[in-house]
Design an enzyme around this catalytic site. Structure first.
Site, PDB file in Angstrom:
ATOM      1  N   SER A 158       0.819  -1.208   0.000  1.00 24.76           N
ATOM      2  CA  SER A 158       0.000   0.000   0.000  1.00 24.76           C
ATOM      3  C   SER A 158       0.861   1.270   0.000  1.00 24.76           C
ATOM      4  CB  SER A 158      -0.904   0.001   1.229  1.00 24.76           C
ATOM      5  OG  SER A 158      -0.114  -0.020   2.395  1.00 24.76           O
ATOM      6  N   THR A 159       0.289   2.350  -0.473  1.00 26.51           N
ATOM      7  CA  THR A 159       1.000   3.622  -0.507  1.00 26.51           C
ATOM      8  C   THR A 159       1.338   4.082   0.906  1.00 26.51           C
ATOM      9  OG1 THR A 159       0.046   4.219  -2.629  1.00 26.51           O
ATOM     10  CG2 THR A 159       0.789   6.043  -1.253  1.00 26.51           C
ATOM     11  N   GLU A 199       6.379  -0.396  -5.203  1.00 31.13           N
ATOM     12  CA  GLU A 199       5.253  -0.653  -6.127  1.00 31.13           C
ATOM     13  C   GLU A 199       3.995  -0.540  -5.284  1.00 31.13           C
ATOM     14  OE1 GLU A 199       5.542  -1.133  -9.295  1.00 31.13           O
ATOM     15  OE2 GLU A 199       7.592  -1.836  -9.564  1.00 31.13           O
ATOM     16  N   CYS A 207      -3.611  -4.431  -7.769  1.00 33.00           N
ATOM     17  CA  CYS A 207      -3.102  -3.064  -7.785  1.00 33.00           C
ATOM     18  C   CYS A 207      -3.502  -2.377  -9.087  1.00 33.00           C
ATOM     19  CB  CYS A 207      -1.598  -3.067  -7.620  1.00 33.00           C
ATOM     20  SG  CYS A 207      -0.788  -4.200  -8.730  1.00 33.00           S
ATOM     21  N   GLU A 247      -8.697   3.647  -3.092  1.00 34.30           N
ATOM     22  CA  GLU A 247      -8.440   2.272  -3.529  1.00 34.30           C
ATOM     23  C   GLU A 247      -9.200   1.328  -2.600  1.00 34.30           C
ATOM     24  OE1 GLU A 247      -4.558   0.434  -2.873  1.00 34.30           O
ATOM     25  OE2 GLU A 247      -4.636  -0.333  -4.910  1.00 34.30           O
TER      26      GLU A 247
HETATM   27  P1  NAP Z   1       0.409  -3.534   2.892  1.00 30.23           P
HETATM   28  O1  NAP Z   1      -0.488  -3.579   4.051  1.00 30.23           O
HETATM   29  O2  NAP Z   1       1.107  -2.275   2.576  1.00 30.23           O
HETATM   30  O3  NAP Z   1       1.449  -4.715   3.114  1.00 30.23           O
HETATM   31  C1  NAP Z   1       2.471  -5.030   2.196  1.00 30.23           C
HETATM   32  C2  NAP Z   1       3.596  -5.708   2.931  1.00 30.23           C
HETATM   33  O4  NAP Z   1       4.180  -4.791   3.849  1.00 30.23           O
HETATM   34  C3  NAP Z   1       3.161  -6.906   3.761  1.00 30.23           C
HETATM   35  O5  NAP Z   1       4.152  -7.889   3.730  1.00 30.23           O
HETATM   36  C4  NAP Z   1       3.026  -6.301   5.138  1.00 30.23           C
HETATM   37  O6  NAP Z   1       3.120  -7.250   6.162  1.00 30.23           O
HETATM   38  C5  NAP Z   1       4.198  -5.352   5.158  1.00 30.23           C
HETATM   39  N1  NAP Z   1       4.101  -4.278   6.138  1.00 30.23           N
HETATM   40  C6  NAP Z   1       3.016  -3.838   6.835  1.00 30.23           C
HETATM   41  N2  NAP Z   1       3.354  -2.814   7.646  1.00 30.23           N
HETATM   42  C7  NAP Z   1       4.670  -2.590   7.471  1.00 30.23           C
HETATM   43  C8  NAP Z   1       5.601  -1.651   8.017  1.00 30.23           C
HETATM   44  N3  NAP Z   1       5.233  -0.727   8.905  1.00 30.23           N
HETATM   45  N4  NAP Z   1       6.881  -1.705   7.591  1.00 30.23           N
HETATM   46  C9  NAP Z   1       7.277  -2.605   6.677  1.00 30.23           C
HETATM   47  N5  NAP Z   1       6.449  -3.536   6.138  1.00 30.23           N
HETATM   48  C10 NAP Z   1       5.155  -3.512   6.518  1.00 30.23           C
HETATM   49  O7  NAP Z   1      -0.335  -3.927   1.562  1.00 30.23           O
HETATM   50  P2  NAP Z   1      -1.255  -5.196   1.330  1.00 30.23           P
HETATM   51  O8  NAP Z   1      -2.532  -4.938   2.024  1.00 30.23           O
HETATM   52  O9  NAP Z   1      -0.516  -6.435   1.635  1.00 30.23           O
HETATM   53  O10 NAP Z   1      -1.449  -5.168  -0.241  1.00 30.23           O
HETATM   54  C11 NAP Z   1      -2.368  -4.330  -0.835  1.00 30.23           C
HETATM   55  C12 NAP Z   1      -1.707  -3.114  -1.430  1.00 30.23           C
HETATM   56  O11 NAP Z   1      -0.640  -3.492  -2.278  1.00 30.23           O
HETATM   57  C13 NAP Z   1      -2.638  -2.321  -2.292  1.00 30.23           C
HETATM   58  O12 NAP Z   1      -2.491  -0.952  -2.021  1.00 30.23           O
HETATM   59  C14 NAP Z   1      -2.163  -2.621  -3.704  1.00 30.23           C
HETATM   60  O13 NAP Z   1      -2.472  -1.651  -4.643  1.00 30.23           O
HETATM   61  C15 NAP Z   1      -0.723  -2.805  -3.512  1.00 30.23           C
HETATM   62  N6  NAP Z   1      -0.153  -3.613  -4.583  1.00 30.23           N
HETATM   63  C16 NAP Z   1       0.639  -2.994  -5.495  1.00 30.23           C
HETATM   64  C17 NAP Z   1       1.188  -3.712  -6.537  1.00 30.23           C
HETATM   65  C18 NAP Z   1       2.074  -3.041  -7.540  1.00 30.23           C
HETATM   66  O14 NAP Z   1       2.820  -3.731  -8.187  1.00 30.23           O
HETATM   67  N7  NAP Z   1       2.039  -1.730  -7.650  1.00 30.23           N
HETATM   68  C19 NAP Z   1       0.946  -5.074  -6.643  1.00 30.23           C
HETATM   69  C20 NAP Z   1       0.124  -5.682  -5.706  1.00 30.23           C
HETATM   70  C21 NAP Z   1      -0.403  -4.936  -4.663  1.00 30.23           C
HETATM   71  P3  NAP Z   1       1.778  -7.837   6.835  1.00 30.23           P
HETATM   72  O15 NAP Z   1       0.815  -8.111   5.747  1.00 30.23           O
HETATM   73  O16 NAP Z   1       2.256  -9.060   7.492  1.00 30.23           O
HETATM   74  O17 NAP Z   1       1.296  -6.761   7.765  1.00 30.23           O
END
Ligand code: NAP
Ligand code: MG
Length: 495
Positions: free
Chosen positions: A243-244, A265, A300, A398
């Protein structure tokens, strides 16, 4: 031969699931023995105990990665030799394809028909592609003073941490570790706590392929593990997909620690524009349904805003409603299912709260709008809103679920303005039968990928993937991805 629904269920019942971290070539429990439950979102059942890694495991893995990198056992192999090992890794992913696909589907709810045809083969292909590329690209000899020889080379950056999301767990991980390993780095993968299973299984396959201990490690656990990696003074590069909001935190952690290279990303709110001269409205509508309902909308690049010209809107909506029926959710283990379960209760509640918001703000419901048959599973109907204004909440934020916002426009300029009026810039699409219009609109769209008369095309590795604006920086896929995992070096020799 493809397995039936009953055969997948049988396979699932027999599966032995590994839940430990993989550090320095061996499966390892967390030092304090802590674990967390891995849950199947399609039925609420527990799948496995997963190691709850913390700072001790992060330190151990970084230490092992540094030692393995410095030993040269991987970074100093001839590129051809590294490529051979990585090709073996890709072959092992394919060989264990059904098992990996099943783990992915059980873990995060995506249809087995997608895991077997998209995620797992996509990951194998990514590893293979970079394995094949790495001995075919060289550096430069700079055109300088004849008394000098000037070489410009790329070398591995060192210890790379990959923090990845749950929507395409094995595929997003492979987009990081594929090029990072090919370039000669040591990689530590931190999967999401919502989907750790395939990364954990991959670690053994990497070892079986001949990747040296410490070069490919996996640390399951909470976001805290990602944070510890991002703050670590001995991690050289942090490649993130997520996430952003978390991306911004990670950029901050790098600034607070060692200025490690950070590649992000991030999210999107991608516009899919249907112009008045679209040649095939039915196809545009079917594709738009796939663009938002594929992978439960947990994409995403989801085409989560359809911008449709007023003159073709009625026909578009009729076709779209029809297409949406084909995305009604079902058991992820049934090969006939096109849409599976939402990854977990938190995400499920979040998506449904956006649906409520759409309704309360007065958006017109085109289809869906509620949870689907529950049976303890987390299913949501394919949902679409007809939005009177582009500033309604569902048009701007989003959602990361099967919820589409349709916005009506009258001119191309208006469509482009609405399309670009977002903090994101990951992807966009335009439907038109005029080739000049296609190029003109594509140029004006501020997004890392633009599709014309299609959506989500391009499974091959040739296209760089990533975002403008707050959708991130750097690019996955293509030879450009190697730029993330290498440093440029100038060597000047006085003759
Ligand atoms: P997220 O909550 O940002 O988590 C992504 C990863 O970061 C997970 O492994 C998460 O671990 C970890 N994380 C959480 N808090 C953190 C912190 N403070 N410091 C470092 N790492 C941390 O995103 P998500 O919910 O998994 O995925 C959805 C998002 O990803 C959406 O916004 C989507 O658009 C984006 N996305 C982007 C792309 C692209 O290529 N642009 C592709 C796919 C998804 P935990 O889950 O264990 O908390
Ligand atoms: Mg899970």
């Amino acid at each position: 031969m493809a397995r039936t629904h009953a055969q997948w269920k049988q396979f699932a019942a027999e599966l032995n699931i590994e839940g430990r971290a993989f550090i320095n070539g061996a499966y390892t429990s967390a030092a304090d023995g802590k674990t967390f439950d891995c849950i199947n979102p399609a039925n609420g059942q527990k799948l496995a105990d997963i190691a709850w890694c913390g700072e001790a495991e992060v330190d151990a893995a970084v230490k092992a990665a540094r030692a393995a990198f410095d030993s040269g056992a991987w970074s100093e192999l001839a590129p051809l030799a590294r490529g051979k090992i990585l090709k073996r890794f890709a072959a092992l992913i394919r060989e264990h394809g059904d098992e990996l696909a099943l783990l992915e589907t059980l873990d995060m709810g995506k249809p087995i028909g997608d895991s077997t045809t998209v995620d797992v083969p996509g990951a194998a292909y990514c590893v293979e592609w970079f394995a094949e590329a790495i001995d075919k690209i060289g550096g430069e000899v700079a055109p300088v003073d004849p008394k000098l020889v000037g070489l410009v080379t790329r070398e591995a950056i060192g210890v790379v941490a990959a923090v990845v999301p749950w929507n395409f767990p094995i595929l997003m991980a492979s987009w990081k570790f594929g090029p990072a390993l090919a370039a000669g780095n040591a990689v530590i993968v931190k999967p999401s706590e919502k989907s750790p299973l395939t990364a954990i299984r991959l670690a053994q396959l990497a070892k079986d392929a001949g990747i040296p201990d410490g070069i490919f490690q996996v640390l399951p656990g909470a976001g805290e593990v990602g944070k510890a990696l991002a703050l670590h003074m001995d991690v050289d590069c942090l490649a993130f997909t997520g996430s952003t909001g978390v991306g911004k935190l990670i950029a901050g952690y790098a600034a607070q620690s060692n200025l490690k290279r950070v590649w992000l990303e991030l999210g999107g709110k991608s516009p899919n524009i249907v112009l008045e001269d679209c040649a095939d409205i039915a196809k545009a509508a079917r594709t738009a349904a796939g663009g938002i309902f594929f992978n439960m909308g947990e994409m995403c690049t989801a085409g989560s805003r359809v911008l449709v010209h007023r003159k073709v809107k009625e026909q578009f909506l009729a076709e779209f409603k029809q297409a949406a029926q084909g995305w009604y959710p079902g058991d992820p283990l049934d090969p006939a299912t096109s849409m599976g379960a939402i990854v977990d209760k938190i995400q499920y509640d979040k998506v449904l709260s956006y649906v409520d918001k759409g309704i309360s703000e007065g958006a017109g419901l085109i289809c869906g709008g509620k949870a689907a048959h529950t049976d303890k599973g987390l299913f949501i109907e394919p949902t679409a809103f007809d939005c009177q204004r582009p500033d309604m909440t569902t048009c701007r934020e989003e959602i990361f679920g099967p919820v589409l916002s349709v916005i009506t426009f009258d001119t191309i300029d208006e469509a482009v303005r609405i399309a670009n009026d977002t903090e994101y810039g990951l992807a966009a699409a335009v439907w038109t039968s005029n080739v000049s219009t296609a190029h003109q609109v594509a140029r004006r769209l501020r997004a890392g990928t633009v599709w014309v008369n299609c959506y989500d095309e391009g499974g091959d590795m040739n296209f760089p993937f990533g975002g403008f604006k707050q959708s991130g920086n750097g690019r996955d896929k293509s030879l450009h991805a190697l730029e993330k995992y290498t440093e440029l070096k100038s060597t000047l020799i006085k003759l």
